[in-house]
Write a protein that holds these residues in place. Structure first.
Motif, PDB file in Angstrom:
ATOM      1  N   LEU A 244      -6.876  30.958 -30.513  1.00 20.99           N
ATOM      2  CA  LEU A 244      -6.150  30.091 -29.591  1.00 20.99           C
ATOM      3  C   LEU A 244      -7.041  28.945 -29.118  1.00 20.99           C
ATOM      4  CD1 LEU A 244      -3.247  30.241 -28.505  1.00 20.99           C
ATOM      5  CD2 LEU A 244      -4.146  31.264 -26.420  1.00 20.99           C
ATOM      6  N   ILE A 245      -6.467  27.746 -29.120  1.00 21.34           N
ATOM      7  CA  ILE A 245      -7.224  26.543 -28.752  1.00 21.34           C
ATOM      8  C   ILE A 245      -6.435  25.757 -27.709  1.00 21.34           C
ATOM      9  CG2 ILE A 245      -8.198  24.385 -29.656  1.00 21.34           C
ATOM     10  CD1 ILE A 245      -8.213  25.743 -32.418  1.00 21.34           C
ATOM     11  N   ASP A 246      -7.123  25.278 -26.698  1.00 19.28           N
ATOM     12  CA  ASP A 246      -6.484  24.392 -25.717  1.00 19.28           C
ATOM     13  C   ASP A 246      -6.514  22.982 -26.298  1.00 19.28           C
ATOM     14  OD1 ASP A 246      -5.804  22.752 -23.634  1.00 19.28           O
ATOM     15  OD2 ASP A 246      -7.150  23.676 -22.166  1.00 19.28           O
ATOM     16  N   ASP A 286       3.095  22.027 -23.521  1.00 19.29           N
ATOM     17  CA  ASP A 286       3.992  21.494 -22.484  1.00 19.29           C
ATOM     18  C   ASP A 286       3.344  20.317 -21.757  1.00 19.29           C
ATOM     19  OD1 ASP A 286       2.836  23.089 -19.717  1.00 19.29           O
ATOM     20  OD2 ASP A 286       2.358  23.922 -21.676  1.00 19.29           O
ATOM     21  N   LEU A 287       2.030  20.199 -21.850  1.00 16.09           N
ATOM     22  CA  LEU A 287       1.350  19.084 -21.181  1.00 16.09           C
ATOM     23  C   LEU A 287       1.414  17.835 -22.057  1.00 16.09           C
ATOM     24  CD1 LEU A 287      -1.841  21.000 -19.933  1.00 16.09           C
ATOM     25  CD2 LEU A 287       0.200  20.403 -18.600  1.00 16.09           C
ATOM     26  N   VAL A 288       1.659  16.695 -21.420  1.00 18.00           N
ATOM     27  CA  VAL A 288       1.762  15.426 -22.174  1.00 18.00           C
ATOM     28  C   VAL A 288       0.485  15.183 -22.967  1.00 18.00           C
ATOM     29  CG1 VAL A 288       2.794  13.162 -21.873  1.00 18.00           C
ATOM     30  CG2 VAL A 288       2.442  14.627 -19.879  1.00 18.00           C
ATOM     31  N   GLU A 289      -0.647  15.435 -22.315  1.00 12.50           N
ATOM     32  CA  GLU A 289      -1.931  15.187 -22.984  1.00 12.50           C
ATOM     33  C   GLU A 289      -2.007  15.937 -24.304  1.00 12.50           C
ATOM     34  OE1 GLU A 289      -1.467  16.148 -19.933  1.00 12.50           O
ATOM     35  OE2 GLU A 289      -2.725  15.063 -18.497  1.00 12.50           O
ATOM     36  N   ALA A 290      -1.511  17.165 -24.269  1.00 12.75           N
ATOM     37  CA  ALA A 290      -1.566  17.989 -25.481  1.00 12.75           C
ATOM     38  C   ALA A 290      -0.595  17.467 -26.529  1.00 12.75           C
ATOM     39  CB  ALA A 290      -1.243  19.439 -25.122  1.00 12.75           C
ATOM     40  N   ARG A 291       0.614  17.174 -26.076  1.00 12.41           N
ATOM     41  CA  ARG A 291       1.627  16.695 -27.031  1.00 12.41           C
ATOM     42  C   ARG A 291       1.180  15.408 -27.721  1.00 12.41           C
ATOM     43  NH1 ARG A 291       5.575  18.262 -23.494  1.00 12.41           N
ATOM     44  NH2 ARG A 291       5.875  16.141 -22.743  1.00 12.41           N
ATOM     45  N   ASP A 292       0.573  14.520 -26.940  1.00  6.39           N
ATOM     46  CA  ASP A 292       0.126  13.243 -27.494  1.00  6.39           C
ATOM     47  C   ASP A 292      -0.928  13.424 -28.577  1.00  6.39           C
ATOM     48  OD1 ASP A 292       1.811  11.965 -25.863  1.00  6.39           O
ATOM     49  OD2 ASP A 292       0.304  11.227 -24.420  1.00  6.39           O
ATOM     50  N   SER A 312       3.503  26.571 -26.376  1.00  9.26           N
ATOM     51  CA  SER A 312       3.169  26.562 -24.962  1.00  9.26           C
ATOM     52  C   SER A 312       3.334  28.005 -24.484  1.00  9.26           C
ATOM     53  CB  SER A 312       4.099  25.650 -24.169  1.00  9.26           C
ATOM     54  OG  SER A 312       3.984  25.976 -22.786  1.00  9.26           O
ATOM     55  N   ALA A 313       2.213  28.635 -24.217  1.00 10.32           N
ATOM     56  CA  ALA A 313       2.276  30.025 -23.748  1.00 10.32           C
ATOM     57  C   ALA A 313       2.980  30.071 -22.399  1.00 10.32           C
ATOM     58  CB  ALA A 313       0.878  30.615 -23.647  1.00 10.32           C
ATOM     59  N   ALA A 314       2.852  28.989 -21.633  1.00 15.48           N
ATOM     60  CA  ALA A 314       3.426  28.960 -20.295  1.00 15.48           C
ATOM     61  C   ALA A 314       4.952  28.926 -20.348  1.00 15.48           C
ATOM     62  CB  ALA A 314       2.899  27.763 -19.509  1.00 15.48           C
ATOM     63  N   THR A 315       5.502  28.053 -21.171  1.00 16.22           N
ATOM     64  CA  THR A 315       6.964  27.956 -21.223  1.00 16.22           C
ATOM     65  C   THR A 315       7.560  28.867 -22.289  1.00 16.22           C
ATOM     66  OG1 THR A 315       6.987  26.212 -22.896  1.00 16.22           O
ATOM     67  CG2 THR A 315       6.818  25.511 -20.589  1.00 16.22           C
ATOM     68  N   GLY A 316       6.736  29.308 -23.229  1.00 11.80           N
ATOM     69  CA  GLY A 316       7.239  30.164 -24.302  1.00 11.80           C
ATOM     70  C   GLY A 316       7.682  29.366 -25.523  1.00 11.80           C
ATOM     71  N   ASP A 317       7.571  28.053 -25.459  1.00  8.69           N
ATOM     72  CA  ASP A 317       7.968  27.218 -26.599  1.00  8.69           C
ATOM     73  C   ASP A 317       7.132  27.534 -27.834  1.00  8.69           C
ATOM     74  OD1 ASP A 317      10.085  25.801 -25.790  1.00  8.69           O
ATOM     75  OD2 ASP A 317       9.058  23.857 -25.566  1.00  8.69           O
ATOM     76  N   GLY A 318       7.798  27.802 -28.935  1.00  5.53           N
ATOM     77  CA  GLY A 318       7.092  28.037 -30.194  1.00  5.53           C
ATOM     78  C   GLY A 318       6.544  29.445 -30.334  1.00  5.53           C
ATOM     79  N   VAL A 319       6.659  30.236 -29.271  1.00  5.19           N
ATOM     80  CA  VAL A 319       6.024  31.556 -29.301  1.00  5.19           C
ATOM     81  C   VAL A 319       6.766  32.525 -30.235  1.00  5.19           C
ATOM     82  CG1 VAL A 319       5.455  33.586 -27.912  1.00  5.19           C
ATOM     83  CG2 VAL A 319       4.919  31.311 -27.056  1.00  5.19           C
ATOM     84  N   ALA A 320       8.092  32.454 -30.221  1.00  3.85           N
ATOM     85  CA  ALA A 320       8.858  33.367 -31.082  1.00  3.85           C
ATOM     86  C   ALA A 320       8.549  33.110 -32.559  1.00  3.85           C
ATOM     87  CB  ALA A 320      10.354  33.209 -30.806  1.00  3.85           C
ATOM     88  N   ALA A 321       8.498  31.830 -32.941  1.00  3.27           N
ATOM     89  CA  ALA A 321       8.193  31.492 -34.333  1.00  3.27           C
ATOM     90  C   ALA A 321       6.788  31.951 -34.697  1.00  3.27           C
ATOM     91  CB  ALA A 321       8.328  29.985 -34.549  1.00  3.27           C
TER      92      ALA A 321
END
Ligand SMILES: Nc1nc2c(ncn2[C@@H]2O[C@H](COP(=O)(O)OP(=O)(O)OP(=O)(O)O)[C@@H](O)[C@H]2O)c(=O)[nH]1
Ligand SMILES: [Mg+2]
Length: 348
Positions: A244-246, A286-292, A312-321
């Protein structure tokens, strides 16, 4: 779930009972001869794998383990009883070492597997055995021997299938919380997680794997910097790592440099660990900085031949895939391992 992963314990097997020196004197047999019975053997200290146990916690409250001594032999050829064994339950995956020499005494993996960690002394021989034509009244016995005694160090290798690795604060604990019932502490500072946590990740009705969240690694962890190295060995039996990488860059570090540094740590600790397949995942999307920064970063990883996942572990986005992918990879590595084991077992 909390894991006490190391414990020290003192084990003392039972001493053998004394052999008896006695002579039979009965009314009509004034010189009945030597009749001292043997002492009983001392009891062993035995470890047995209990599949229901997951920690070494019990050893925190029990630092001395003793088995029973053998009973002394008695007159009239009576043997002493054997000392009672002390049977101690340990979790699967416990490695037992001599605390002084570091010698590995046992690697207990299989449920209900047993191992004698301190052998009881032998009982002494009573004088009933030693009458000879020239010595009809032996006044000696063979002495008993003491039970083995030693300090042991127990290490519990968690039986994780998949390990989470990464720098401190990248969101490992947040991810395991999202995908399992494990509840490690989460906070916005490095080294929040101090002990390993395990979570069961359910893929479907039949399949699940165990995911390990270990404290964050930093450069030099294998040399004892930070907390990570103590826990790296928990990953030795995983078949797959989630790296895992920030990717937000808010740490001030370059994510690709983080990736290299962690891999360097893994290699320095254990070459076998570094060759385990990795699923590399950028977190905090979920953070703009990351998305950019993500598309460019993904391209840089691709140049290395590494596919970078994004979540995004926080929102769960992409976690199921991600989980589906990890589940497939895990099943594939397991199938390979099972086939290899079957090959090794097959007659040549
Ligand atoms: N915005 C955002 N913050 C996140 C995300 N995942 C984790 N965090 C935050 O990042 C901080 C660290 O998260 P942890 O899950 O404790 O990180 P860790 O990798 O377990 O850290 P250590 O246990 O210290 O190694 C916390 O404040 C989390 O709320 C995410 O996907 N998005
Ligand atoms: Mg953590």
């Amino acid at each position: 779930m909390k894991f006490i992963d190391e414990a020290e314990v003192h084990v003392r097997a039972g001493d053998g009972g004394r052999g008896c020196i006695a002579f039979l004197r009965e009314k009509y047999r004034p010189h009945g001869g030597p009749s001292g019975g043997d002492g009983g053997d001392g009891g062993d200290v035995v470890f047995v794998v209990d599949p229901g146990l997951t920690t070494l916690l019990d050893f925190k409250f029990q630092s001395l383990i003793k088995a029973g001594r053998g009973e002394h032999g008695r007159g009239k050829e009576q043997y002493g009883k054997r000392g009672t064994d002390q049977v101690i339950r340990v979790p699967a995956g416990t490695i037992v070492r001599d605390a002084q020499t570091n010698e590995c005494i046992a690697d207990l993996r299989v449920p209900y597997e047993r191992c004698v960690v301190a052998r009881g002394g032998r009982g002494g021989k009573g004088n009933m055995h030693f009458a000879t034509p020239t010595n009809q009244a032996p006044r000696f016995s063979i002495p008993e021997t003491p039970g083995e005694e030693r300090r042991l160090r127990l290490e519990l290798h968690l039986m994780a299938d998949v390990g989470l690795v990464g720098y401190p604060n990248v969101g490992k604990s947040t991810l395991i919380t999202k995908v399992s019932a494990a509840r490690p502490r989460i906070a916005d500072y490095p080294f929040t997680t101090l002990v390993p946590h395990l979570g069961v990740v359910r893929l479907d009705d039949e399949r699940s794997f165990v995911l390990a969240d270990i404290p964050g690694l930093i450069e030099g962890a294998h040399r004892g910097l930070g907390l990570g190295d103590r826990f790296l060995r928990h990953l030795s039996r995983t078949s797959l790592l989630i790296h895992l990488i920030d990717v937000s860059g808010l740490s001030g570090r370059d994510p690709l440099a983080d990736y290299d540094a962690i891999n360097h740590e893994l290699r320095a600790f254990d070459a076998a660990l570094a060759t385990k397949p990795q699923v590399v995942v950028g977190n905090k999307l979920d953070l703009v900085e990351a998305r950019d920064r993500f598309p460019e970063l993904r391209a840089r990883f691709a140049e290395r031949g590494v596919a970078l996942w994004g979540i995004s572990a926080a929102t769960g986005d992409g976690v199921a895939a991600l989980l589906r992918h990890v589940g497939q990879q895990w099943a594939a590595t397991r199938a390979t391992a099972v086939a290899a084991a079957a090959n090794a077992a097959a007659p040549q």
